[in-house]
Write an enzyme that holds these catalytic residues in place. Structure first.
Site, mmCIF file in Angstrom:
data_model
loop_
_atom_site.group_PDB
_atom_site.id
_atom_site.type_symbol
_atom_site.label_atom_id
_atom_site.label_comp_id
_atom_site.label_asym_id
_atom_site.label_seq_id
_atom_site.Cartn_x
_atom_site.Cartn_y
_atom_site.Cartn_z
ATOM 1 N N HIS A 178 0.802 -1.237 0.000
ATOM 2 C CA HIS A 178 0.000 0.000 0.000
ATOM 3 C C HIS A 178 0.825 1.273 0.000
ATOM 4 C CE1 HIS A 178 0.045 1.093 4.427
ATOM 5 N NE2 HIS A 178 0.400 -0.170 4.528
ATOM 6 N N CYS A 300 -0.937 5.984 15.060
ATOM 7 C CA CYS A 300 -1.073 4.673 15.689
ATOM 8 C C CYS A 300 -2.516 4.209 15.624
ATOM 9 C CB CYS A 300 -0.456 4.707 17.074
ATOM 10 S SG CYS A 300 -1.538 4.629 18.427
#
Ligand code: PLP
Length: 361
Positions: A178, A300
């Site tokens: 990706h 995160c």
């Protein structure tokens, strides 16, 4: 990928439907191998680079019959390397980096000379927060001279700089689709040659991927990974132009702005910076409301902003680090994006500062 979704066969089945799926997987394998100058039989498809790191970074991986006793890592490695390995805590050595985040080669050499044991070095080609390039070939030469092996996290380098077995001298590469236009949830561990053996695969079962990763292959994701690998060609020169434009605008707007790792070699698309007295989380929200997606600190999964271990290892003061914003240009960026970003940043930071002055008054 659409063609793969239409196939009903399992790539491990011998009937025609299965063989059609297998053909897509093998075509992708050849494209990924070609991308890094490897050979198809040494590509192990995974769900991404995190899984590839967990798979490779173990004393149970042997190369030409040799196992390793220690894992050496740069302190700025991605969290999937720092936390995803399978060595015991006492077998892991964190190596220091300089103010730009570059590995301290002298510290590596010193450790190797004094310990004289077989090691695995995990070193990324480029850092995901600052874009700094590591001296991977130099580090690999040192490790190889002491009989060790090198696993390179190539996630942030592929498609942005020339990155292959030849440029890194690594023995294995971690790749994520990706980051260069492929689908999310596809990646690979690619070995340089076929003299590797994994005594402890993460997933055991059907023996797919030469026994290194059991389970029915995600044919559509793998096909998309291969397609992306096949089309990324020459590095897009516009990326560094846009990044440099943003940085020049930033310093013009606020000469006190700090651009991290700016004096070191970096990938062309990434910039990490902080504006004094501007908190990253507040700026991130203001930019998001203005339609611009940036990251602060280490992005995160929980949505919380953690302190960046990368900036900490670089010796950046915590208050400055708490203002760190990351921007990156990629295959979807367009002409005009850099200018739009600079204008929006000026406006939202101006508004934040004006609000602060008026509430202080
Ligand atoms: N390594 C680096 C340098 C990364 O930037 C990332 C993801 O952003 C990873 C590893 C993990 O890759 P994946 O998301 O494919 O698990």
């Amino acid at each position: 990928m659409l063609a793969a979704f239409d196939l009903v066969g399992n790539a491990s089945s011998v009937h025609a439907d299965g063989r059609a799926a297998r053909e897509l997987v093998e075509r992708a394998r050849a494209a990924v191998a070609a991308l890094v100058g490897g050979s198809a039989e040494n590509v192990v498809f995974t769900s991404g680079a995190t899984e590839a790191a967990n798979l490779a970074l173990t004393p149970e991986l042997s190369f030409e019959g040799e196992r390793t006793d220690y894992l050496l890592v740069a302190a700025t490695e991605h969290i999937c390397v720092l936390q995803g390995h399978r060595f015991s805590a006492s077998q892991v050595i964190r190596l220091p980096v300089d103010r730009n985040g570059c590995l301290d080669l002298a510290a590596l050499e010193h450790w190797l000379k004094h310990h004289r044991v077989p090691v695995m070095l995990a070193l990324q080609a480029a850092n995901n927060e600052t874009g700094i390039l590591q001296p991977i070939a130099e580090a690999a030469a040192l490790v190889h001279a002491h009989g060790g092996i090198v696993v390179c996290d190539a996630v942030q380098a592929i498609g942005r700089i020339a990155c292959s077995f030849a440029t890194t001298s690594a023995d294995a590469l971690l790749i994520s689709a990706h980051k260069f236009g492929g689908p999310k949830g596809a990646g690979a561990l690619v070995f340089k040659h076929d003299r590797w053996h994994l005594n402890a695969p993460l997933l055991r079962g059907g023996g797919q991927e030469r026994g290194a990763r059991a389970g029915t292959e995600n044919v559509a994701a793998i096909a998309g990974f291969g397609a992306a690998a096949g089309v990324i060609g020459a590095v897009d020169e516009r990326l560094s132009h846009w990044r440099d434009q943003v940085e020049a605008d930033l310093v013009d707007f606020d000469p006190a702005a700090i651009i991290f790792a700016r004096s070191g070699p970096r990938v062309p698309n990434t910039s990490a910076f902080a504006l004094p007295a501007i908190r990253a989380d507040t700026l991130l929200i203001a930019l998001d409301l203005a339609g611009i997606s940036v990251s602060s600190g280490s992005a995160c999964s929980s949505g919380k902003v953690r302190r960046s271990h990368v900036l900490e290892a670089m010796g950046i003061e915590p208050t400055l680090a708490s203002g760190a914003i990351r921007i990156s240009f990629g295959h979807a960026s367009q002409e005009g994006d850099a200018g739009r970003f600079s204008e929006t940043l000026r406006r939202v930071v101006g508004e934040m500062r004006a609000r602060r002055w008026s509430s202080a008054a």
